[in-house]
Design a protein around this motif. Structure first.
Motif, PDB file in Angstrom:
ATOM      1  N   ASN A 168     -38.140  67.295  45.261  1.00 51.61           N
ATOM      2  CA  ASN A 168     -38.209  68.563  45.992  1.00 51.61           C
ATOM      3  C   ASN A 168     -37.542  68.455  47.359  1.00 51.61           C
ATOM      4  N   ASN A 169     -37.724  67.312  48.025  1.00 50.13           N
ATOM      5  CA  ASN A 169     -37.123  67.112  49.354  1.00 50.13           C
ATOM      6  C   ASN A 169     -35.603  67.038  49.293  1.00 50.13           C
ATOM      7  N   SER A 170     -35.051  66.805  48.102  1.00 47.30           N
ATOM      8  CA  SER A 170     -33.601  66.700  47.939  1.00 47.30           C
ATOM      9  C   SER A 170     -32.959  68.038  47.592  1.00 47.30           C
ATOM     10  N   LEU A 171     -33.758  69.063  47.371  1.00 45.00           N
ATOM     11  CA  LEU A 171     -33.242  70.352  46.922  1.00 45.00           C
ATOM     12  C   LEU A 171     -32.974  71.282  48.097  1.00 45.00           C
ATOM     13  N   PRO A 172     -31.981  72.163  47.973  1.00 46.01           N
ATOM     14  CA  PRO A 172     -31.685  73.119  49.051  1.00 46.01           C
ATOM     15  C   PRO A 172     -32.731  74.225  49.145  1.00 46.01           C
ATOM     16  N   ASN A 173     -32.536  75.129  50.094  1.00 42.83           N
ATOM     17  CA  ASN A 173     -33.559  76.129  50.431  1.00 42.83           C
ATOM     18  C   ASN A 173     -33.795  77.192  49.372  1.00 42.83           C
ATOM     19  N   ASN A 174     -32.891  77.332  48.402  1.00 40.14           N
ATOM     20  CA  ASN A 174     -33.102  78.342  47.364  1.00 40.14           C
ATOM     21  C   ASN A 174     -34.029  77.867  46.254  1.00 40.14           C
ATOM     22  N   PHE A 175     -34.627  76.686  46.432  1.00 39.16           N
ATOM     23  CA  PHE A 175     -35.635  76.195  45.497  1.00 39.16           C
ATOM     24  C   PHE A 175     -37.020  76.385  46.116  1.00 39.16           C
ATOM     25  N   PHE A 176     -37.966  76.846  45.288  1.00 38.85           N
ATOM     26  CA  PHE A 176     -39.287  77.213  45.799  1.00 38.85           C
ATOM     27  C   PHE A 176     -40.360  76.717  44.843  1.00 38.85           C
ATOM     28  N   GLN A 177     -41.341  75.990  45.388  1.00 37.10           N
ATOM     29  CA  GLN A 177     -42.422  75.472  44.550  1.00 37.10           C
ATOM     30  C   GLN A 177     -43.401  76.590  44.227  1.00 37.10           C
ATOM     31  N   VAL A 178     -43.683  76.773  42.943  1.00 38.16           N
ATOM     32  CA  VAL A 178     -44.557  77.866  42.496  1.00 38.16           C
ATOM     33  C   VAL A 178     -45.834  77.357  41.832  1.00 38.16           C
ATOM     34  N   HIS A 179     -45.943  76.055  41.691  1.00 35.34           N
ATOM     35  CA  HIS A 179     -47.064  75.427  40.972  1.00 35.34           C
ATOM     36  C   HIS A 179     -47.068  73.965  41.380  1.00 35.34           C
ATOM     37  N   LYS A 180     -48.189  73.295  41.245  1.00 35.90           N
ATOM     38  CA  LYS A 180     -48.235  71.886  41.634  1.00 35.90           C
ATOM     39  C   LYS A 180     -47.247  71.043  40.837  1.00 35.90           C
ATOM     40  N   SER A 181     -46.793  71.567  39.690  1.00 41.99           N
ATOM     41  CA  SER A 181     -45.886  70.808  38.831  1.00 41.99           C
ATOM     42  C   SER A 181     -44.546  71.492  38.597  1.00 41.99           C
ATOM     43  N   TYR A 182     -44.288  72.612  39.276  1.00 40.57           N
ATOM     44  CA  TYR A 182     -43.046  73.342  39.010  1.00 40.57           C
ATOM     45  C   TYR A 182     -42.396  73.836  40.307  1.00 40.57           C
TER      46      TYR A 182
END
Length: 225
Positions: free
Chosen positions: A174-188
């Motif tokens: 997750n820390n390697s992903l740009p700002n258009n990625f958003f965590q929606v669940h503890k596993s997704y």
């Protein structure tokens, strides 16, 4: 852009100056303050998201320069010291800047500006991840990723053409992903650009149904719509 940083300095007065300057600088997020090289080493082993160190050179037991040279994948560094003779050696390890104590907030901002420019150029240049799966390496472009799924000690990266399972923690990926990625669940974590529909507690991306965690639902609705 927000840069995660730490202070490594054995002098309380110097720590306080840096804390004050960092607090005034919106682009910086201070994560911790360490009083020795050994303390900093332990912290960095547990926190891989640190991007910048404000590092004093003249410290007891181990100098900041010697400590920095021991790091295998070191964060970027801005050296701080009262001794100008260390400047040349500091730049030999590709330091962003070298702050000679006592320094003003304006001089501090000049150094931070160099860091911001460097990180911005890096973000623009890199638009993919290299993921290891078994004995193969996969180059995966961010704009091809649909979503990321945690699977124990592994992470599944679902793209529009394939799924890559890599031995990496969900947090680190997750820390390697740009700002258009958003965590929606503890596993997704989803690529917001690929989102097609939200219905109840489900997000639809292509033929995939991704659950929305109860603790994430409010943030999802506030940030995705």
């Amino acid at each position: 852009m927000s840069i995660n940083c730490i202070i490594v300095d054995d002098e309380i007065s110097s720590q306080d100056v840096l804390k004050h300057f960092i607090a005034k600088t919106e682009m910086l997020q201070l994560k911790d303050t360490c009083s020795s090289a050994s303390e900093a080493f332990e912290y960095l082993q547990l926190h891989r998201d640190i991007e910048l160190i404000f590092l004093d050179i003249n410290m007891p037991n181990q100098s900041g320069l010697d400590f920095y040279k021991t790091l295998i994948r070191p964060p970027k560094v801005i050296f701080t010291t009262a001794y100008p003779q260390y400047a040349v050696e500091g730049f030999e390890v590709e330091a962003i800047d070298y702050l000679l104590k006592p320094f003003s907030y304006q001089r501090f901002l000049t150094a931070v500006g160099k860091a911001i420019k460097l990180f911005a150029e890096t973000e623009e240049a890199v638009d993919y991840l290299v993921l290891k799966e078994n004995k193969s390496l996969h180059k995966v472009f961010f704009n091809n990723i649909l979503f990321v799924e945690a699977c124990g000690d592994y992470v599944k990266v679902h793209t529009d053409s394939k799924t890559v399972m890599t031995n990496m923690t969900f947090k680190n990926l997750n820390n390697s992903l740009p700002n258009n990625f958003f965590q929606v669940h503890k596993s997704y974590t989803i690529n917001v650009h690929k989102l097609q529909q939200v219905s109840g507690n489900l997000i639809f991306i292509d033929s995939h149904k991704i659950p929305i965690g109860q603790t994430y639902k409010k943030a999802v609705m506030e940030n995705l719509f």
